[in-house]
Scaffold this active site. Structure first.
Site, mmCIF file in Angstrom:
data_model
loop_
_atom_site.group_PDB
_atom_site.id
_atom_site.type_symbol
_atom_site.label_atom_id
_atom_site.label_comp_id
_atom_site.label_asym_id
_atom_site.label_seq_id
_atom_site.Cartn_x
_atom_site.Cartn_y
_atom_site.Cartn_z
ATOM 1 N N GLU A 78 0.840 -1.200 0.000
ATOM 2 C CA GLU A 78 0.000 0.000 0.000
ATOM 3 C C GLU A 78 0.878 1.254 0.000
ATOM 4 O OE1 GLU A 78 -2.341 -0.669 3.479
ATOM 5 O OE2 GLU A 78 -2.949 -2.649 2.773
ATOM 6 N N GLU A 131 -4.330 -6.948 3.004
ATOM 7 C CA GLU A 131 -3.127 -7.642 3.457
ATOM 8 C C GLU A 131 -3.166 -9.120 3.090
ATOM 9 O OE1 GLU A 131 -3.129 -3.829 5.032
ATOM 10 O OE2 GLU A 131 -4.725 -5.338 5.242
ATOM 11 N N GLN A 179 1.974 -2.123 5.806
ATOM 12 C CA GLN A 179 2.220 -0.741 6.222
ATOM 13 C C GLN A 179 2.525 -0.600 7.709
ATOM 14 O OE1 GLN A 179 -0.863 2.538 5.595
ATOM 15 N NE2 GLN A 179 0.408 2.704 3.758
ATOM 16 N N PHE A 180 1.829 -1.344 8.539
ATOM 17 C CA PHE A 180 2.118 -1.456 9.967
ATOM 18 C C PHE A 180 1.949 -2.919 10.361
ATOM 19 C CE2 PHE A 180 0.970 2.970 9.559
ATOM 20 C CZ PHE A 180 1.813 3.624 10.448
ATOM 21 N N ALA A 181 2.754 -3.391 11.306
ATOM 22 C CA ALA A 181 2.662 -4.788 11.737
ATOM 23 C C ALA A 181 1.269 -5.121 12.248
ATOM 24 C CB ALA A 181 3.704 -5.077 12.818
ATOM 25 N N ASP A 182 0.582 -4.136 12.784
ATOM 26 C CA ASP A 182 -0.773 -4.346 13.293
ATOM 27 C C ASP A 182 -1.738 -4.788 12.199
ATOM 28 O OD1 ASP A 182 0.792 -2.040 14.368
ATOM 29 O OD2 ASP A 182 -0.639 -2.172 16.009
ATOM 30 N N TYR A 183 -1.412 -4.501 10.936
ATOM 31 C CA TYR A 183 -2.294 -4.823 9.822
ATOM 32 C C TYR A 183 -2.031 -6.214 9.240
ATOM 33 C CZ TYR A 183 -2.858 0.306 9.638
ATOM 34 O OH TYR A 183 -3.090 1.627 9.927
ATOM 35 N N ILE A 184 -1.080 -6.933 9.787
ATOM 36 C CA ILE A 184 -0.647 -8.175 9.156
ATOM 37 C C ILE A 184 -1.594 -9.343 9.444
ATOM 38 C CG2 ILE A 184 0.781 -9.172 11.013
ATOM 39 C CD1 ILE A 184 2.967 -9.600 8.851
ATOM 40 N N PRO A 222 -4.810 -10.110 8.930
ATOM 41 C CA PRO A 222 -5.631 -10.720 7.873
ATOM 42 C C PRO A 222 -4.840 -11.637 6.944
ATOM 43 C CG PRO A 222 -6.163 -8.396 8.095
ATOM 44 C CD PRO A 222 -4.944 -8.641 8.923
ATOM 45 N N HIS A 228 -1.369 0.823 15.590
ATOM 46 C CA HIS A 228 -0.154 1.183 14.855
ATOM 47 C C HIS A 228 1.092 0.958 15.694
ATOM 48 C CE1 HIS A 228 -3.398 3.519 12.972
ATOM 49 N NE2 HIS A 228 -2.690 3.465 11.862
#
Length: 353
Positions: free
Chosen positions: A45, A76, A98-103, A105, A145
């Site tokens: 992204e 993701e 973009q951030f580890a928190d988004y990984i 999914p 984040h």
């Protein structure tokens, strides 16, 4: 030092090194690999035209083209799933989350597909992908984040987990990760993207431009995965840590005048067991510091390994200083981090025992 593997000690300043921050070092590693290997592609992204939210991919699309560095939808699961297919096809994708928190999914794709592909195909297919992602707190990013999920990936057989703490290591480890034939989770501590911070958090120790570990060699070099770095040698105790906490632990030990041996693990999987065992057998004491929550954090595995392998050499119980077992506290993140008070108390306790 252009085409060689870097040592586990601090970088040596030569005419072939320059001072870079971590973002610049990561960008340079990606640029080098795009030029060296036509199979390397970068996707995620905003990584293309915009150059990434932290500017890690700035200028790469313009230089290497839209088929090598390109933007993706906000998905993701899709990003990682496509990367698995690319790797099986013969490419070396470097997706950015973009951030580890988004990984999260994409966990099923990473765990059920990428991590198992080599084994389930008896080596016929591999997933040589490097998933880059900023992780950890320190930028007031809030609960979505700022997370540190490294223990999740260290638990999965078939994945490698890498966390640099300096520009020098970030470049060399990233090149090694991209060239590796297994899937690598490459977590970048965003709090030190632009410089290391002291144990007191509010002011930089010194900008990367003046820091010894900002010396980055020109051109191509790599640091082997699975080799810890001796930040400083010592006799009083061993401190095991990684990422941002390397700088925090170093600052606290210096402030207290403790002759500690600090090991920057650099890669959690594969882990440099030999370096850990050698250090703890020498010092007889071990302190583990990491930012992630305590329960089932990677420090628990380190504590078990040290106890199993070095029990008769220990002069005090292994201790841990970690984040708390709470959701990430946005307004209290500086209290959440291991800092001078908690690390200092743990050091005093270990030396007293």
């Amino acid at each position: 030092m252009s085409v060689q593997e870097a040592s586990s000690r601090d970088p040596v300043v030569t005419e072939d090194t320059r001072r870079l921050n971590m973002i610049e070092a990561i960008n340079e590693a990606l640029d080098i690999m795009l030029a060296r290997d036509p199979g390397v592609v970068i996707m995620g992204e905003d990584v293309g035209y915009f150059g990434g939210v932290f500017r890690a991919t700035a200028g790469l699309q313009e230089k290497h083209g839209k088929t090598r560095v390109f933007d993706t939808p906000i998905s993701e699961c899709g990003i990682i799933g496509v990367a698995v297919g690319m790797g099986a096809y013969g490419l070396r994708p470097v997706p950015e989350i973009q951030f580890a928190d988004y990984i999260y999914p994409g966990l099923d794709q990473l765990i059920s597909e990428a991590a198992r592909l080599r084994y389930r195909s008896a080596g016929e297919y591999i997933a040589p992908m490097t998933v880059r992602s900023p992780f950890g707190g320190g930028i007031f990013g809030g609960q979505t984040h700022s997370q540190s999920p490294e223990a999740i990936f260290a638990h999965v057989a078939g994945l490698k987990t890498v966390i640099p703490s300096t520009p020098h290591d970030a470049k060399g480890l990233l090149i090694a990760a991209i060239e590796d034939n297994d899937p690598v989770i490459f977590f970048e501590p965003k709090r030190i993207y632009n410089g290391p911070f002291s144990g007191y958090y509010d002011k930089p120790v010194e900008p990367w431009k003046k820091h010894r570990d900002s010396q980055v060699p020109e051109g191509y070099y790599k640091i082997p995965l699975g080799k810890a770095r001796i930040v400083q040698e010592g006799e009083a105790m061993t401190v095991l840590t990684y990422g941002t906490m390397v700088h925090v632990a170093e600052a606290v030990c210096a402030a207290k005048g403790v002759d500690a041996e600090i090991l920057d693990l650099r890669t959690l999987v594969p882990l440099d067991i030999q370096a850990i065992e050698k250090s703890v057998r020498k010092t007889g004491r071990c302190l583990i510091v990491h930012e992630a929550t305590r329960t089932a954090g990677f420090g628990a595995e380190l504590s078990a390994l040290v106890t199993e392998r070095c029990f008769y050499h220990l002069e005090a119980p292994v201790d841990r200083v970690t984040g708390f077992d709470t959701p990430y506290p946005h307004s209290l993140e500086w209290a959440y981090f291991p800092g001078p008070v908690r690390i200092g108390e743990a050091i005093d306790k270990l030396l007293k025992d």
